[in-house]
Design a protein around this motif. Structure first.
Motif, mmCIF file in Angstrom:
data_model
loop_
_atom_site.group_PDB
_atom_site.id
_atom_site.type_symbol
_atom_site.label_atom_id
_atom_site.label_comp_id
_atom_site.label_asym_id
_atom_site.label_seq_id
_atom_site.Cartn_x
_atom_site.Cartn_y
_atom_site.Cartn_z
ATOM 1 N N PRO A 351 0.820 -1.205 0.000
ATOM 2 C CA PRO A 351 0.000 0.000 0.000
ATOM 3 C C PRO A 351 0.860 1.265 0.000
ATOM 4 N N ILE A 352 0.360 2.318 -0.648
ATOM 5 C CA ILE A 352 0.998 3.634 -0.652
ATOM 6 C C ILE A 352 -0.100 4.678 -0.535
ATOM 7 N N ALA A 353 0.292 5.913 -0.227
ATOM 8 C CA ALA A 353 -0.699 6.978 -0.113
ATOM 9 C C ALA A 353 -0.018 8.326 -0.263
ATOM 10 N N MET A 354 -0.830 9.344 -0.580
ATOM 11 C CA MET A 354 -0.419 10.732 -0.491
ATOM 12 C C MET A 354 -1.337 11.425 0.506
ATOM 13 N N ALA A 355 -0.833 12.507 1.099
ATOM 14 C CA ALA A 355 -1.608 13.189 2.129
ATOM 15 C C ALA A 355 -1.254 14.667 2.155
ATOM 16 N N LEU A 356 -2.146 15.444 2.724
ATOM 17 C CA LEU A 356 -1.872 16.827 3.073
ATOM 18 C C LEU A 356 -1.713 16.877 4.590
ATOM 19 N N VAL A 357 -0.516 17.292 5.053
ATOM 20 C CA VAL A 357 -0.232 17.322 6.484
ATOM 21 C C VAL A 357 0.303 18.694 6.869
ATOM 22 N N GLU A 358 0.174 19.043 8.138
ATOM 23 C CA GLU A 358 0.754 20.283 8.624
ATOM 24 C C GLU A 358 2.263 20.279 8.350
ATOM 25 N N THR A 359 2.781 21.428 7.940
ATOM 26 C CA THR A 359 4.163 21.524 7.486
ATOM 27 C C THR A 359 5.154 21.001 8.523
ATOM 28 N N GLU A 360 4.875 21.176 9.769
ATOM 29 C CA GLU A 360 5.757 20.716 10.846
ATOM 30 C C GLU A 360 6.018 19.217 10.767
ATOM 31 N N PHE A 361 5.076 18.486 10.146
ATOM 32 C CA PHE A 361 5.173 17.023 10.120
ATOM 33 C C PHE A 361 5.443 16.487 8.708
ATOM 34 N N ALA A 362 5.926 17.348 7.807
ATOM 35 C CA ALA A 362 6.075 16.978 6.400
ATOM 36 C C ALA A 362 7.469 16.473 6.040
ATOM 37 N N ALA A 363 8.402 16.446 6.966
ATOM 38 C CA ALA A 363 9.761 16.010 6.644
ATOM 39 C C ALA A 363 9.795 14.499 6.419
ATOM 40 N N PRO A 364 10.519 14.026 5.378
ATOM 41 C CA PRO A 364 10.644 12.582 5.169
ATOM 42 C C PRO A 364 11.168 11.888 6.425
ATOM 43 N N GLY A 365 10.583 10.755 6.718
ATOM 44 C CA GLY A 365 10.954 9.995 7.899
ATOM 45 C C GLY A 365 10.063 10.229 9.089
ATOM 46 N N THR A 366 9.234 11.283 9.050
ATOM 47 C CA THR A 366 8.325 11.559 10.163
ATOM 48 C C THR A 366 7.322 10.421 10.315
ATOM 49 N N ARG A 367 7.202 9.898 11.508
ATOM 50 C CA ARG A 367 6.287 8.788 11.765
ATOM 51 C C ARG A 367 4.946 9.311 12.270
ATOM 52 N N LEU A 368 3.880 8.798 11.696
ATOM 53 C CA LEU A 368 2.522 9.205 12.038
ATOM 54 C C LEU A 368 1.647 7.968 12.176
#
Length: 393
Positions: A351-368
């Motif tokens: 599975p893959i996805a795209m999202a719109l997230v708050e900029t603070e959490f947009a850095a590659p590697g950020t876990r959500l």
């Protein structure tokens, strides 16, 4: 460019009747009391065994007997033929056509040489996107392709916004095909040799088996390929000819969406919309340096200078559960965004996805964490695209 508000997930329609349909333009049928349009290739889709669905007001092939995954992988390895005649084609004619349309977009159209194409967006006054479009410079002005689900509002807006010295016209007598994949050039080049040397986002007039066509090297899959505009009455003949070529298979809307998702391409109504700025969607490159007189400029220029409040990102999904459109994303207990597009990647087998997230959490590697019904799914932000583009630069 598919309109995401008509995402192909509507209830399927059952083909009506066995009479052949003459490809003389857009055909309208009545289903359940509502008018549903058919493209000039409708009869061909039925003969090929397509599973049809209602999409943006049209009856379109969702997939053929091979299924979405095989169609997807065939396009990645050989060549796929898509019916995209539901898209809107229009012309803006006049000496100042490019300058006039440029005032409604981020810019870069006035200096467009003949035969060149540009991807751009129609902007609203709130810094959002009315639609994303493809513009080609032609001898008389501009040829424009708009999203199927946005045609009515786009055409009304352009008629109202363009100056009187620009003539606007819908081209409802045209069809549009796409031939995409690594073998597309060798296949189409045998039928129209001049297309083999076209660079990406360039177009030319050509004849294929005596059929006049306007061909551009462009597409929506991340693969090398072409889009072919031609008279509606010639569409079935050309599509049949292309399908007779070794390596070409028909591809439906299902695989078109998984291909564009892997390629990290925006889908109107998902990654783009009236309340999403192009900067949030990752399209800052559309704006030439120094220009400040476009619609919504105050908001967009602030996003360009200081950064937008949210950003479009890729998501790598842990596990096998797909995380689809609308799934909320959390950092701990706080929601910081939502999935804009998601599904299974046939090329990556996950599975893959795209999202719109708050900029603070947009850095590659950020876990959500994504909420999928009653389950929490671990995801991490990743770079786009998921599958490298293979355009001919």
């Amino acid at each position: 460019m598919i309109n995401a508000q008509q995402s192909g997930r509507q209830a399927d329609l059952i083909p009506v009747g066995d009479e052949p349909i003459q490809p003389t333009g857009i055909i309208v049928c009545i289903t359940g009391g509502a008018a549903v349009k058919q493209t000039p290739l409708f009869d061909l889709h039925l003969r090929l065994g397509a599973k049809m669905t209602e999409f943006a007001g049209y009856r379109m092939p969702l997939h053929y007997p091979a299924g979405i995954i095989r169609e997807h992988l065939h396009c990645r390895s050989r060549a796929g033929l898509f019916d995209i005649s539901h898209m809107g084609q229009c012309r803006i004619v006049g000496a100042r056509a490019a300058q006039a349309l440029e005032t409604l977009t981020p810019g870069g159209l006035a200096g467009l040489p003949p035969g060149r194409q540009k991807y751009t967006v129609l902007l609203n006054l709130q810094g959002g996107v009315i639609d994303d479009i493809i513009v080609t410079r032609v001898a008389t002005g501009l040829a424009v392709v708009v999203n199927a689900g946005c045609k009515d509002k786009d055409y009304a807006y352009l008629r109202q916004a363009l100056p009187e010295d620009c003539e606007f016209s819908e081209q409802n007598d045209l069809a549009l095909l796409a031939l995409q994949g690594p073998e597309a050039t060798s296949i189409l080049g045998t039928l129209a040799p001049e297309v083999a040397q076209l660079p990406f986002m360039h177009g030319c007039q050509a004849q294929i088996a005596g059929i006049p066509c306007r061909i551009s090297r462009s597409g929506y899959t991340g693969e090398d390929g072409f889009e072919i505009s031609l008279a509606a009455g010639d569409a079935q003949g050309l599509a049949t000819l292309l399908l007779q070529q070794d390596g070409v298979a028909p591809i439906g809307l299902g695989a078109r969406d998984t291909l564009r998702l892997e390629a990290g391409l925006c889908l109107y109504g998902h990654e783009l919309g009236e309340t999403v700025s192009p900067v949030e969607a990752g399209l800052s490159w559309l704006f030439p340096a120094g220009r400040a007189d476009f619609p919504g400029s105050e908001i967009i220029l602030a996003h360009l200078r200081r950064g937008p409040p949210r950003r479009r990102v890729g998501l790598s999904i842990e596990g096998k559960l797909p995380v689809r459109e609308g799934a909320p994303l959390f950092n701990g207990e706080t929601q910081i965004g939502a999935v804009s597009s998601g599904g299974y990647s046939p090329s990556l087998a996950r599975p893959i996805a795209m999202a719109l997230v708050e900029t603070e959490f947009a850095a590659p590697g950020t876990r959500l964490t994504a909420q999928v019904r009653d389950q929490c799914v671990a995801v991490s932000v990743c770079k786009l695209p998921f599958v490298p583009h293979r355009y001919r630069r």
